[in-house]
Scaffold this motif. Structure first.
Motif, PDB file in Angstrom:
ATOM      1  N   MET A 189      -5.690   4.154   0.705  1.00 44.24           N
ATOM      2  CA  MET A 189      -7.284   4.916   1.177  1.00 44.24           C
ATOM      3  C   MET A 189      -8.582   3.580  -0.030  1.00 44.24           C
ATOM      4  SD  MET A 189      -9.203   5.352   3.266  1.00 44.24           S
ATOM      5  CE  MET A 189      -8.139   5.523   4.355  1.00 44.24           C
ATOM      6  N   GLY A 190      -9.506   3.362   0.683  1.00 46.76           N
ATOM      7  CA  GLY A 190     -10.261   3.493  -0.117  1.00 46.76           C
ATOM      8  C   GLY A 190     -12.083   3.671   0.049  1.00 46.76           C
ATOM      9  N   ASP A 191     -12.949   3.487  -0.360  1.00 43.68           N
ATOM     10  CA  ASP A 191     -14.435   4.110  -0.517  1.00 43.68           C
ATOM     11  C   ASP A 191     -15.377   3.208   0.487  1.00 43.68           C
ATOM     12  OD1 ASP A 191     -13.455   6.115  -1.617  1.00 43.68           O
ATOM     13  OD2 ASP A 191     -13.798   5.390  -3.422  1.00 43.68           O
ATOM     14  N   VAL A 221      -4.512   4.192  -8.743  1.00 51.84           N
ATOM     15  CA  VAL A 221      -5.952   2.903  -8.495  1.00 51.84           C
ATOM     16  C   VAL A 221      -5.313   2.147  -8.726  1.00 51.84           C
ATOM     17  CG1 VAL A 221      -8.342   2.316  -9.220  1.00 51.84           C
ATOM     18  CG2 VAL A 221      -7.515   4.779  -9.817  1.00 51.84           C
ATOM     19  N   LYS A 222      -5.525   0.579  -7.552  1.00 52.79           N
ATOM     20  CA  LYS A 222      -5.330  -0.032  -7.495  1.00 52.79           C
ATOM     21  C   LYS A 222      -6.504  -1.486  -7.067  1.00 52.79           C
ATOM     22  CE  LYS A 222      -3.384  -3.541  -3.977  1.00 52.79           C
ATOM     23  NZ  LYS A 222      -4.830  -3.836  -3.557  1.00 52.79           N
ATOM     24  N   ASP A 223      -5.942  -2.477  -7.879  1.00 51.81           N
ATOM     25  CA  ASP A 223      -7.341  -3.446  -7.968  1.00 51.81           C
ATOM     26  C   ASP A 223      -6.815  -3.715  -6.588  1.00 51.81           C
ATOM     27  OD1 ASP A 223      -5.802  -4.730  -8.792  1.00 51.81           O
ATOM     28  OD2 ASP A 223      -6.305  -6.192 -10.326  1.00 51.81           O
ATOM     29  N   PHE A 224      -8.011  -4.588  -6.025  1.00 46.00           N
ATOM     30  CA  PHE A 224      -8.591  -5.263  -5.047  1.00 46.00           C
ATOM     31  C   PHE A 224      -7.083  -6.676  -4.956  1.00 46.00           C
ATOM     32  CE2 PHE A 224     -12.226  -3.116  -2.805  1.00 46.00           C
ATOM     33  CZ  PHE A 224     -11.019  -2.433  -1.772  1.00 46.00           C
ATOM     34  N   ASP A 225      -6.714  -7.299  -3.711  1.00 36.32           N
ATOM     35  CA  ASP A 225      -5.803  -8.613  -4.022  1.00 36.32           C
ATOM     36  C   ASP A 225      -7.654  -9.818  -3.957  1.00 36.32           C
ATOM     37  OD1 ASP A 225      -4.090  -9.664  -3.400  1.00 36.32           O
ATOM     38  OD2 ASP A 225      -4.273  -9.808  -1.112  1.00 36.32           O
ATOM     39  N   GLU A 252      -9.069   0.474  -4.679  1.00 34.21           N
ATOM     40  CA  GLU A 252      -9.142   1.722  -3.582  1.00 34.21           C
ATOM     41  C   GLU A 252      -7.499   2.446  -4.290  1.00 34.21           C
ATOM     42  OE1 GLU A 252      -7.068  -0.832  -0.155  1.00 34.21           O
ATOM     43  OE2 GLU A 252      -6.083  -1.701  -1.685  1.00 34.21           O
ATOM     44  N   TYR A 253      -7.317   3.438  -3.822  1.00 34.34           N
ATOM     45  CA  TYR A 253      -6.594   4.927  -4.136  1.00 34.34           C
ATOM     46  C   TYR A 253      -5.284   4.641  -3.559  1.00 34.34           C
ATOM     47  CZ  TYR A 253     -10.980   6.029  -5.631  1.00 34.34           C
ATOM     48  OH  TYR A 253     -12.234   5.985  -6.715  1.00 34.34           O
ATOM     49  N   ILE A 254      -4.032   5.132  -4.277  1.00 34.26           N
ATOM     50  CA  ILE A 254      -3.074   5.649  -3.427  1.00 34.26           C
ATOM     51  C   ILE A 254      -2.849   6.944  -4.049  1.00 34.26           C
ATOM     52  CG2 ILE A 254      -0.660   5.047  -3.120  1.00 34.26           C
ATOM     53  CD1 ILE A 254      -1.556   2.056  -4.316  1.00 34.26           C
ATOM     54  N   PHE A 255      -2.563   7.568  -2.889  1.00 36.04           N
ATOM     55  CA  PHE A 255      -2.491   9.860  -2.934  1.00 36.04           C
ATOM     56  C   PHE A 255      -0.649   9.642  -3.125  1.00 36.04           C
ATOM     57  CE2 PHE A 255      -7.015   9.139  -2.138  1.00 36.04           C
ATOM     58  CZ  PHE A 255      -7.884   9.517  -3.103  1.00 36.04           C
ATOM     59  N   VAL A 256      -0.053  10.560  -3.605  1.00 35.85           N
ATOM     60  CA  VAL A 256       1.278  10.434  -3.357  1.00 35.85           C
ATOM     61  C   VAL A 256       1.355  11.854  -3.163  1.00 35.85           C
ATOM     62  CG1 VAL A 256       4.029  10.749  -3.963  1.00 35.85           C
ATOM     63  CG2 VAL A 256       2.289   8.446  -4.823  1.00 35.85           C
ATOM     64  N   PHE A 257       1.619  12.639  -1.840  1.00 32.53           N
ATOM     65  CA  PHE A 257       1.938  14.128  -2.414  1.00 32.53           C
ATOM     66  C   PHE A 257       3.365  14.640  -2.044  1.00 32.53           C
ATOM     67  CE2 PHE A 257      -1.812  12.939   0.127  1.00 32.53           C
ATOM     68  CZ  PHE A 257      -3.203  13.360  -1.323  1.00 32.53           C
ATOM     69  N   LYS A 258       3.591  15.920  -2.152  1.00 36.91           N
ATOM     70  CA  LYS A 258       4.774  16.346  -1.763  1.00 36.91           C
ATOM     71  C   LYS A 258       4.428  17.091  -0.790  1.00 36.91           C
ATOM     72  CE  LYS A 258       8.755  18.580  -4.544  1.00 36.91           C
ATOM     73  NZ  LYS A 258       9.259  18.894  -5.499  1.00 36.91           N
ATOM     74  N   LYS A 259       5.188  17.405   0.022  1.00 33.88           N
ATOM     75  CA  LYS A 259       5.857  18.824   1.084  1.00 33.88           C
ATOM     76  C   LYS A 259       6.833  19.816   0.826  1.00 33.88           C
ATOM     77  CE  LYS A 259       6.466  19.663   6.434  1.00 33.88           C
ATOM     78  NZ  LYS A 259       7.384  18.910   6.916  1.00 33.88           N
TER      79      LYS A 259
END
Ligand SMILES: C[S@@+](CC[C@H](N)C(=O)[O-])C[C@H]1O[C@@H](n2cnc3c(N)ncnc32)[C@H](O)[C@@H]1O
Length: 261
Positions: A189-191, A221-225, A252-259
């Motif tokens: 997701m990005g802002d 945090v990933k830089d834009f292409d 933009e962001y990559i968030f990782v979640f555990k269920k």
């Protein structure tokens, strides 16, 4: 060796290609049937890194916003089964016209046209003869930054931020119900910037998962292409930023979640 992936930690020095730090900078790798022209797609390395860390061969991966099928192509190459869903039938058909050219007999790659808020995931899993899946890769519209279709159920047509978050919350509930317990999902997701202020979509969406009881495992945090078009625009935006009080988004962001339950 973690039970949820195929990384052999006895030979940990052989995994140079697997990222373990939180700032990601990539140049797009576009091999085989990947199609970089779908506006709003992500680069193949994003799902590839996620699947390496959080899935193993034979697992099932769900992408509820499959678009041009980047996740499905990567999953298929890595011997993971995958299910893609998108609201737009023509987008799903176009993606499968490419995905099917790289058939991997070791795994299944299936697409569905539908609204991920309400699509019947029980009937999908029953049809495939599985009880649940082991990873969900979320890459929804960044609210209204790119309008994907005229469909009212399209998250990019949500009238307000609250409506967008409500819609995305419904997608999370519907599509993680059958995510296996103690497995993972990721959100890209990005802002956005509106009315002279930042709308931190990434953090709003991250909070949805936390409120729903997921464990937050990573904020990447990933830089834009840097495409040619964007490079041409960089000077204009640099001028605008210098002449005003804001910073130009470059990440933009990559968030990782555990269920957990
Ligand atoms: C950011 S794009 C995903 C791009 C994809 N990761 C790729 O690499 O091509 C978001 C996708 O979500 C789809 N979409 C929007 N609202 C949806 C909904 N309610 N249910 C399913 N798909 C939806 C859009 O049609 C669009 O293809």
């Amino acid at each position: 060796m973690p039970w949820y992936n195929d990384i052999d930690t006895k030979n940990w020095k052989e995994y140079d290609d697997v990222l373990t730090t939180s700032f990601w900078s990539f140049h797009r790798e576009n091999s085989g049937v990947h199609n970089a022209s779908y506006h709003g797609n992500f680069i193949p390395q994003v799902p590839r890194q996620m699947f390496k860390r959080y899935t193993k061969k034979g697992d099932w991966i769900l992408d509820p916003f499959m678009g041009s099928g980047t996740s499905l192509i990567e999953a298929q190459r890595m011997g993971r089964n995958s299910i893609g869903i998108d609201l737009q039938g023509d987008v799903v058909s176009e993606a499968f016209s490419r995905i099917n050219q790289e058939n991997n007999p070791e795994c299944k790659t299936i697409g569905f046209v539908g609204d991920s808020k309400t699509i019947n995931v029980d009937s999908i899993t029953q049809r495939l003869g599985i009880k649940n899946y082991q990873f969900v890769m979320f890459h929804p519209p960044y609210w209204d930054i790119i309008k994907f279709s005229e469909n009212n159920n399209d998250l990019s047509n949500a009238a307000t931020l609250e409506a967008f978050l409500d819609d995305f919350g419904q997608v999370i509930d519907n599509t993680t119900r059958l995510l296996q317990k103690n497995r993972y999902c990721a959100l890209v997701m990005g802002d956005k910037y509106a009315n002279s202020q930042i709308v931190p979509l990434g953090f709003h969406c991250m909070n949805l998962f936390i409120q729903k009881g997921f464990l937050l495992k990573a904020i990447l945090v990933k830089d834009f292409d840097r495409t040619r078009g964007k490079i041409n625009q960089q000077a204009i935006w640099r001028y605008r930023a210098l002449a005003s009080d804001f910073y130009v988004f470059d990440h933009e962001y990559i968030f990782v979640f555990k269920k957990l339950r």
